[in-house]
Write a protein that holds these residues in place. Structure first.
Motif, PDB file in Angstrom:
ATOM      1  N   LEU A 117       0.829  -1.210   0.000  1.00  0.00           N
ATOM      2  CA  LEU A 117       0.000   0.000   0.000  1.00  0.00           C
ATOM      3  C   LEU A 117       0.864   1.262   0.000  1.00  0.00           C
ATOM      4  CD1 LEU A 117      -2.729   1.472   0.274  1.00  0.00           C
ATOM      5  CD2 LEU A 117      -2.466   1.258   2.764  1.00  0.00           C
ATOM      6  N   ILE A 121       1.092   4.207  -2.906  1.00  0.00           N
ATOM      7  CA  ILE A 121       0.845   5.624  -2.622  1.00  0.00           C
ATOM      8  C   ILE A 121       2.027   6.471  -3.087  1.00  0.00           C
ATOM      9  CG2 ILE A 121       0.585   7.320  -0.772  1.00  0.00           C
ATOM     10  CD1 ILE A 121      -1.061   5.260   0.755  1.00  0.00           C
ATOM     11  N   SER A 156      -7.694   8.315  -3.303  1.00  0.00           N
ATOM     12  CA  SER A 156      -7.015   7.023  -3.375  1.00  0.00           C
ATOM     13  C   SER A 156      -6.315   6.697  -2.059  1.00  0.00           C
ATOM     14  CB  SER A 156      -6.005   7.042  -4.528  1.00  0.00           C
ATOM     15  OG  SER A 156      -5.244   5.847  -4.555  1.00  0.00           O
ATOM     16  N   GLY A 160      -7.285   3.670   0.312  1.00  0.00           N
ATOM     17  CA  GLY A 160      -6.224   2.712   0.605  1.00  0.00           C
ATOM     18  C   GLY A 160      -6.111   2.431   2.092  1.00  0.00           C
ATOM     19  N   TRP A 163      -8.954   0.243   3.002  1.00  0.00           N
ATOM     20  CA  TRP A 163      -8.699  -1.120   2.497  1.00  0.00           C
ATOM     21  C   TRP A 163      -7.746  -1.872   3.411  1.00  0.00           C
ATOM     22  CZ3 TRP A 163      -4.032  -3.238   0.624  1.00  0.00           C
ATOM     23  CH2 TRP A 163      -4.148  -4.490   0.032  1.00  0.00           C
ATOM     24  N   THR A 182     -11.776  -3.222  -1.726  1.00  0.00           N
ATOM     25  CA  THR A 182     -10.771  -3.626  -2.708  1.00  0.00           C
ATOM     26  C   THR A 182     -11.039  -2.997  -4.066  1.00  0.00           C
ATOM     27  OG1 THR A 182     -10.505  -5.746  -1.563  1.00  0.00           O
ATOM     28  CG2 THR A 182      -9.646  -5.596  -3.816  1.00  0.00           C
ATOM     29  N   TYR A 185     -10.881   1.038  -4.017  1.00  0.00           N
ATOM     30  CA  TYR A 185      -9.515   1.545  -3.886  1.00  0.00           C
ATOM     31  C   TYR A 185      -8.729   1.350  -5.180  1.00  0.00           C
ATOM     32  CZ  TYR A 185      -4.543   1.395  -2.850  1.00  0.00           C
ATOM     33  OH  TYR A 185      -3.186   1.573  -2.899  1.00  0.00           O
ATOM     34  N   SER A 189      -7.341   4.275  -7.791  1.00  0.00           N
ATOM     35  CA  SER A 189      -5.922   4.323  -8.128  1.00  0.00           C
ATOM     36  C   SER A 189      -5.714   4.158  -9.623  1.00  0.00           C
ATOM     37  CB  SER A 189      -5.163   3.225  -7.368  1.00  0.00           C
ATOM     38  OG  SER A 189      -3.795   3.231  -7.702  1.00  0.00           O
ATOM     39  N   THR A 263       2.240  -4.556  -7.551  1.00  0.00           N
ATOM     40  CA  THR A 263       3.131  -3.631  -6.837  1.00  0.00           C
ATOM     41  C   THR A 263       4.480  -3.529  -7.529  1.00  0.00           C
ATOM     42  OG1 THR A 263       2.062  -4.106  -4.714  1.00  0.00           O
ATOM     43  CG2 THR A 263       4.288  -3.191  -4.640  1.00  0.00           C
TER      44      THR A 263
END
Length: 346
Positions: A117, A121, A156, A160, A163, A182, A185, A189, A263
């Protein structure tokens, strides 16, 4: 003896387990690319850093180092969680797929979720910053361009946080509350990255059209080429996010392949931007002034003024002069473009 060693599970469960395991492999491959890009970015930034410009390079060095540490934590926890499901606790009722859904909130997985996360961000913040840099100097006030992306970015971040609080107690695929954060978010994003991708590409396409119309398509290509637009706008992550979200909404088990590697792909897109900036190829606050000018001039230069070169060339042009003419063209947004013409006159 049984003719098949396939476990007694439904085809859907087996497909979900395949998607999860393949997602771990894809994430590991993407992490390897992250390692290479991080080392390249760190080397370039550190080599260029001096006492006078350290304030410019040090923030980027710290930024890529923090995100790289977070991506390493995410990869380590993903590998450990996969090992738990498929090796140590493989006899868990329902198999690895049930283990993932029911044990999503164990400490090792929470560490990975928090790392992922924060990384997302930071990466979203980077593309917002790149958008601000690219649009600085535009005729339209910068705050008008940035107000909508900034609001989406804040939304976002808020979603997040909601979430991550939710997945500390339950799986993102099954929520016991009324709202599963889920999809909201990841959708916000994704929307942020798609919007920024579009407005950055539009800005670079506009410059490319205006410049090529006057000087030709080869002028300023390091800033306005297709590859530059893809990298500067983080289009790689946007495309990957669309694929994941589409499969997730369709409840396709293969979506697990994308969510586990999402990610690391986002970090690849981020490091590519930093690498271009470190190379001096990224669009900066001074880029427009590098390719624009507002002062026309004409300057004659005689061959006798040159102190180097071949004797044949000096003899051939002993009685000649070279006239360098600067032509300027207005291409919009208050910018001027300069073309240099060189002509030899007998």
């Amino acid at each position: 003896m049984s003719s098949s060693w396939t476990p007694d599970e439904s085809p859907g469960t087996l497909l979900a387990e395949k998607g999860w395991l393949q997602g771990t492999v894809v994430s590991a491959v993407a992490y390897g690319i992250d390692v290479a890009l991080y080392c390249m970015c760190f080397h370039l930034l550190f080599r260029q850093m001096t006492r006078t410009n350290y304030k410019k390079h040090l923030p980027l060095l710290l930024y890529i180092t923090v995100t790289f540490i977070l991506s390493t934590l995410f990869m380590a926890t993903l590998a450990e969680f996969t090992q738990l499901a498929f090796i140590q606790d493989r006899n868990y009722p329902g198999g690895p797929n049930a283990f993932e859904n029911n044990m999503f909130a164990i400490p090792i997985d929470n560490l990975g979720n928090v790392s992922g996360l924060i990384t997302m961000i930071l990466s979203d913040g980077l593309v917002v910053w790149r958008c601000m840099v690219i649009y600085r100097g535009c005729r339209v006030p910068l705050w008008i361009v940035m107000v909508f992306p900034s609001l989406i970015f804040l939304a976002s971040v808020g979603l997040g946080i909601m979430w991550i609080l939710q997945v500390t107690t339950t799986s993102p695929y099954f929520s016991s509350t009324n709202i599963n954060y889920t999809v909201p978010y990841l959708s916000v994003s994704l929307a942020l990255n798609i919007i920024i991708t579009i407005i950055i590409v539009l800005r670079l396409l506009t410059y490319r059209y205006r410049i090529s119309r006057v000087l030709g398509s080869s002028y300023g290509t390091q800033y306005t080429s297709i590859a530059a637009m893809i990298i500067e706008s983080a289009a790689l992550y946007s495309a990957f996010s669309v694929a994941f979200l589409t499969l997730f909404l369709l409840n396709n088990p293969i979506s697990e392949t994308f969510i586990e590697s999402l990610t690391q792909v986002q970090i690849i897109a981020m490091l590519l931007i930093v690498f271009r900036v470190a190379q001096g190829k990224g669009w900066s606050q001074d880029t427009a002034s590098k390719v624009m000018t507002s002062r026309p001039s004409v300057q004659p230069i005689r061959m006798g003024d040159f102190r180097s070169g071949s004797r044949d060339a000096s003899k051939a042009f002993a009685d000649s002069s070279i006239t360098v003419t600067h032509e300027t063209y207005k291409i919009g947004d208050g910018d001027w473009l300069e073309r240099v013409n060189v002509a030899a006159v007998k």
